[in-house]
Design a protein around this motif. Structure first.
Motif, PDB file in Angstrom:
ATOM      1  N   GLY A  76       0.486  -0.816   4.117  1.00 15.44           N
ATOM      2  CA  GLY A  76       1.335  -0.277   3.943  1.00 15.44           C
ATOM      3  C   GLY A  76       2.343  -1.308   3.228  1.00 15.44           C
ATOM      4  N   ARG A  77       2.731  -2.527   4.569  1.00 21.86           N
ATOM      5  CA  ARG A  77       3.758  -2.949   3.625  1.00 21.86           C
ATOM      6  C   ARG A  77       3.584  -4.196   2.928  1.00 21.86           C
ATOM      7  NH1 ARG A  77       3.788  -2.875   9.326  1.00 21.86           N
ATOM      8  NH2 ARG A  77       6.540  -2.425  10.508  1.00 21.86           N
ATOM      9  N   ALA A  78       2.513  -4.431   2.874  1.00 16.88           N
ATOM     10  CA  ALA A  78       1.496  -5.573   1.418  1.00 16.88           C
ATOM     11  C   ALA A  78       0.894  -4.553   0.255  1.00 16.88           C
ATOM     12  CB  ALA A  78       0.577  -6.230   2.262  1.00 16.88           C
ATOM     13  N   LYS A  79       0.864  -3.249   0.484  1.00 12.77           N
ATOM     14  CA  LYS A  79       0.465  -2.877  -1.455  1.00 12.77           C
ATOM     15  C   LYS A  79       1.558  -1.403  -1.163  1.00 12.77           C
ATOM     16  CE  LYS A  79      -4.013  -2.579  -3.250  1.00 12.77           C
ATOM     17  NZ  LYS A  79      -5.136  -1.737  -3.310  1.00 12.77           N
ATOM     18  N   TRP A  80       1.283  -0.503  -0.233  1.00  9.78           N
ATOM     19  CA  TRP A  80       1.054   0.378  -0.483  1.00  9.78           C
ATOM     20  C   TRP A  80       2.573   1.108  -0.537  1.00  9.78           C
ATOM     21  CZ3 TRP A  80      -3.434   1.191   3.755  1.00  9.78           C
ATOM     22  CH2 TRP A  80      -4.223   1.080   3.530  1.00  9.78           C
ATOM     23  N   TYR A  81       3.426   0.877  -0.189  1.00  9.47           N
ATOM     24  CA  TYR A  81       4.383   1.068   0.597  1.00  9.47           C
ATOM     25  C   TYR A  81       5.763   0.389  -0.654  1.00  9.47           C
ATOM     26  CZ  TYR A  81       2.682   3.992   3.299  1.00  9.47           C
ATOM     27  OH  TYR A  81       2.361   4.967   4.248  1.00  9.47           O
ATOM     28  N   GLN A  82       6.124   0.618  -1.358  1.00  8.92           N
ATOM     29  CA  GLN A  82       7.539   0.622  -2.868  1.00  8.92           C
ATOM     30  C   GLN A  82       8.275   0.636  -1.172  1.00  8.92           C
ATOM     31  OE1 GLN A  82       8.203   3.038  -6.054  1.00  8.92           O
ATOM     32  NE2 GLN A  82      10.564   2.390  -5.805  1.00  8.92           N
ATOM     33  N   GLU A  83       8.773   1.783  -0.537  1.00  4.31           N
ATOM     34  CA  GLU A  83       9.594   1.545   0.581  1.00  4.31           C
ATOM     35  C   GLU A  83       9.959   2.948   1.737  1.00  4.31           C
ATOM     36  OE1 GLU A  83      13.512   4.029  -0.205  1.00  4.31           O
ATOM     37  OE2 GLU A  83      12.956   3.812  -2.363  1.00  4.31           O
ATOM     38  N   PHE A  84       9.949   2.494   2.899  1.00  5.87           N
ATOM     39  CA  PHE A  84       9.910   3.818   3.552  1.00  5.87           C
ATOM     40  C   PHE A  84      11.111   3.371   4.514  1.00  5.87           C
ATOM     41  CE2 PHE A  84       7.496  -0.366   5.578  1.00  5.87           C
ATOM     42  CZ  PHE A  84       8.146   0.273   6.700  1.00  5.87           C
ATOM     43  N   ARG A  85      11.038   4.414   5.765  1.00  6.47           N
ATOM     44  CA  ARG A  85      11.710   4.950   6.480  1.00  6.47           C
ATOM     45  C   ARG A  85      11.584   5.670   7.637  1.00  6.47           C
ATOM     46  NH1 ARG A  85      18.477   6.526   6.485  1.00  6.47           N
ATOM     47  NH2 ARG A  85      19.102   6.376   8.565  1.00  6.47           N
ATOM     48  N   LEU A  86      11.531   4.791   8.883  1.00  9.98           N
ATOM     49  CA  LEU A  86      10.456   5.128  10.205  1.00  9.98           C
ATOM     50  C   LEU A  86      12.119   6.070  10.852  1.00  9.98           C
ATOM     51  CD1 LEU A  86       8.153   5.663  11.863  1.00  9.98           C
ATOM     52  CD2 LEU A  86       8.538   3.528  12.438  1.00  9.98           C
ATOM     53  N   GLU A  87      12.072   6.798  12.042  1.00  7.37           N
ATOM     54  CA  GLU A  87      12.805   7.206  12.200  1.00  7.37           C
ATOM     55  C   GLU A  87      12.124   8.017  13.924  1.00  7.37           C
ATOM     56  OE1 GLU A  87      16.664   8.834  10.097  1.00  7.37           O
ATOM     57  OE2 GLU A  87      14.454  10.381   9.471  1.00  7.37           O
ATOM     58  N   VAL A  88      12.524   7.710  14.628  1.00  3.08           N
ATOM     59  CA  VAL A  88      11.951   8.709  15.895  1.00  3.08           C
ATOM     60  C   VAL A  88      13.088   9.260  16.810  1.00  3.08           C
ATOM     61  CG1 VAL A  88      11.131   7.793  18.097  1.00  3.08           C
ATOM     62  CG2 VAL A  88      10.468   6.703  16.639  1.00  3.08           C
TER      63      VAL A  88
END
Length: 99
Positions: A76-88
């Motif tokens: 995901g980090r290398a190819k699929w996501y332009q950006e992401f945010r993870l909240e728990v």
């Protein structure tokens, strides 16, 4: 209960391989101890939001550290996501109304 809010935007390179891995990850998560529920939405501007509910922090950590999920994270980090945010977040109140 714990909820993971995963907000993301995909790259142009996220194709069938992304869809296949996403389906595999959901099937795997559903088999994990403590999995409660998964919902996913896509906004008009392309942002995707996934909500994953877990019984507690320990079962959520089991998912986070699952070997195949770790591979998906790297891809995901290398190819699929332009950006992401993870909240728990811990669920402090859960009220439901049905007719």
């Amino acid at each position: 209960m714990v909820v993971v809010v995963f907000r993301s935007r995909l790259t142009a390179e996220a194709g069938d391989d992304y869809s296949e891995m996403a389906a595999e990850m959901l099937a795997t998560a559903k088999e994990m101890p403590g999995f409660v529920e998964f919902k996913s939405f896509k906004a008009d501007d392309g942002e995707r939001v996934s909500l994953v509910y877990w019984q507690d922090r320990e079962t959520m950590a089991g998912w986070r550290n699952h070997p195949r999920h770790r591979i998906a994270q790297r891809q995901g980090r290398a190819k699929w996501y332009q950006e992401f945010r993870l909240e728990v977040a811990d669920i402090v109140r859960d009220t439901k109304f049905e007719r």
